[in-house]
Write an enzyme that holds these catalytic residues in place. Structure first.
Site: not given
Ligand code: UD1
Length: 327
Positions: A118, A142, A146, A171, A222, A283, A285
């Site tokens: 990842s 997590y 990895k 992603n 992303r 959020r 992290g």
């Molecule tokens: C997340 C994990 C990462 C993991 C990847 C794949 C975290 C910090 N990172 O990545 O370790 O490898 O998933 O499973 O958890 N967002 C919102 N609202 C939501 C969901 C997401 O605003 O309800 C935003 C997030 O802040 C981010 C973007 O959407 O900016 C993508 O989020 P997400 O799909 O969770 O992926 P990552 O955070 O990149």
């Protein structure tokens, strides 16, 4: 001769797409999955199925005894937030589980393994786009699991001659373009499945985690990659090991950045649904933007993302989620 591949975690979201691609290309597949994250709906009649856990060492032994030409290992817990409060669960399932797989593989002479790694292993980006030389400094447990597994794979390569490909996913998004994978992720936390749940009324609204980031519209950016493109890379990585007998670590991203707001706007257009949102705090992290360099995968595997435009990712997901519309 037909190649036999064991896909561990093959009933999950990415795993089922990998199985579908392998079957389409004529491989014989056995899925090994405990159905904790995956589901029966993601299984295909053409593939064998063993319902078991990677912590169940005797079962791994029993399964691998049949002999396989390669293993694709995608079985893991993947909620980054949860990994920070329940590290034991992640250590045991992800790290111990993989050690079990490697020990069983060695016992039965299986010397090729593709591993789901990842982008989480990089942590806070020091520069972008992130290539494979970028320092590894996971921000969550997590990501640490990895990274540790990648190191374990390097040792098993050196000491036991087990060749591996560690695929560092960015992603993953979207669904099989022919609509053959239909299982929904359970309690999703990633952006696109959450947006889809809101679009079909399974959830009230999308919480946007911060709109004050240093990105073009203030929301997180992303690198989304279509799951079929990811699946394709697994097969190419397998072929690469056969051809060269060399291990490999590669990034898999589309090199296209999409913000949360852009994702929502596109999803509204494609689904014709309202998709209510509320901006809340950042959020823990999370980082402003994450962009991959996939140049190495293109060069060494001859891989190219073909379906990773945002419209295709959303539309293929909506094909699955729209069946669940609740008024
Ligand atoms: C997340 C994990 C990462 C993991 C990847 C794949 C975290 C910090 N990172 O990545 O370790 O490898 O998933 O499973 O958890 N967002 C919102 N609202 C939501 C969901 C997401 O605003 O309800 C935003 C997030 O802040 C981010 C973007 O959407 O900016 C993508 O989020 P997400 O799909 O969770 O992926 P990552 O955070 O990149």
């Amino acid at each position: 001769m037909v190649m036999k591949i064991l896909v561990i975690g093959g009933a999950g979201y990415i795993g089922s797409h990998v199985v579908r691609t392998l079957l389409d290309k004529g491989y014989a597949v056995t899925v090994f999955d405990n159905l904790s994250g995956g589901c029966k709906e993601n299984l295909f009649d053409e593939a064998g199925f063993v319902e078991a856990d990677i912590l169940n060492f005797p079962y791994l032994f029993k399964t691998m005894k049949d002999g396989f030409d390669g293993i694709i290992h995608l079985a893991a817990l993947k909620a980054a937030g949860e990994s920070m409060v329940e590290p034991e669960k992640y250590a045991i399932n992800n790290i111990t589980g993989t050690i079990n797989i490697l020990c069983a593989a060695w016992e039965f002479g299986i010397k090729r393994i593709i591993f789901s790694s990842s982008a989480a292993i990089y942590g806070e980006p020091q520069y972008q786009p992130i290539d494979e030389e970028h320092p590894t400094n996971p921000e969550n447990f997590y990501g640490f699991t990895k990274l540790e597994i990648e190191k374990m794979l390097q040792w098993f390569d050196r000491l036991r001659g087990i060749k591996f490909s560690a695929l560092r996913y960015f992603n993953a998004a979207g669904y099989d373009l022919k609509g053959r994978v239909r299982g929904l992720e359970k309690n999703p936390e990633n952006l696109l499945p959450v947006v889809m749940e809101v679009a079909c009324g399974m959830r009230e609204k999308l919480l946007i985690f911060g709109d004050d980031y240093d990105t073009r519209d203030g929301t997180g950016l992303r690198d989304y990659i279509h799951v079929e493109d990811l699946a394709e890379a697994h097969v190419l990585a397998l072929e690469h090991i056969y051809k060269t007998d060399e291990s490999l670590i590669v990034n898999l991203g589309s090199e296209n950045g999409v913000t949360v707001k852009e994702m929502v706007e596109k999803a509204r257009k494609i689904t014709g649904r309202k998709i209510p949102v509320e901006v809340v705090g950042r959020r823990e992290g999370d980082t402003a933007s994450v962009l991959a360099s996939s140049e190495y995968a293109k060069k060494i595997l001859g891989w190219k993302p073909r379906h990773s435009d945002i419209d295709t990712m959303i539309a293929s997901s909506w094909e699955v989620y729209k069946d669940k519309i609740k008024e």
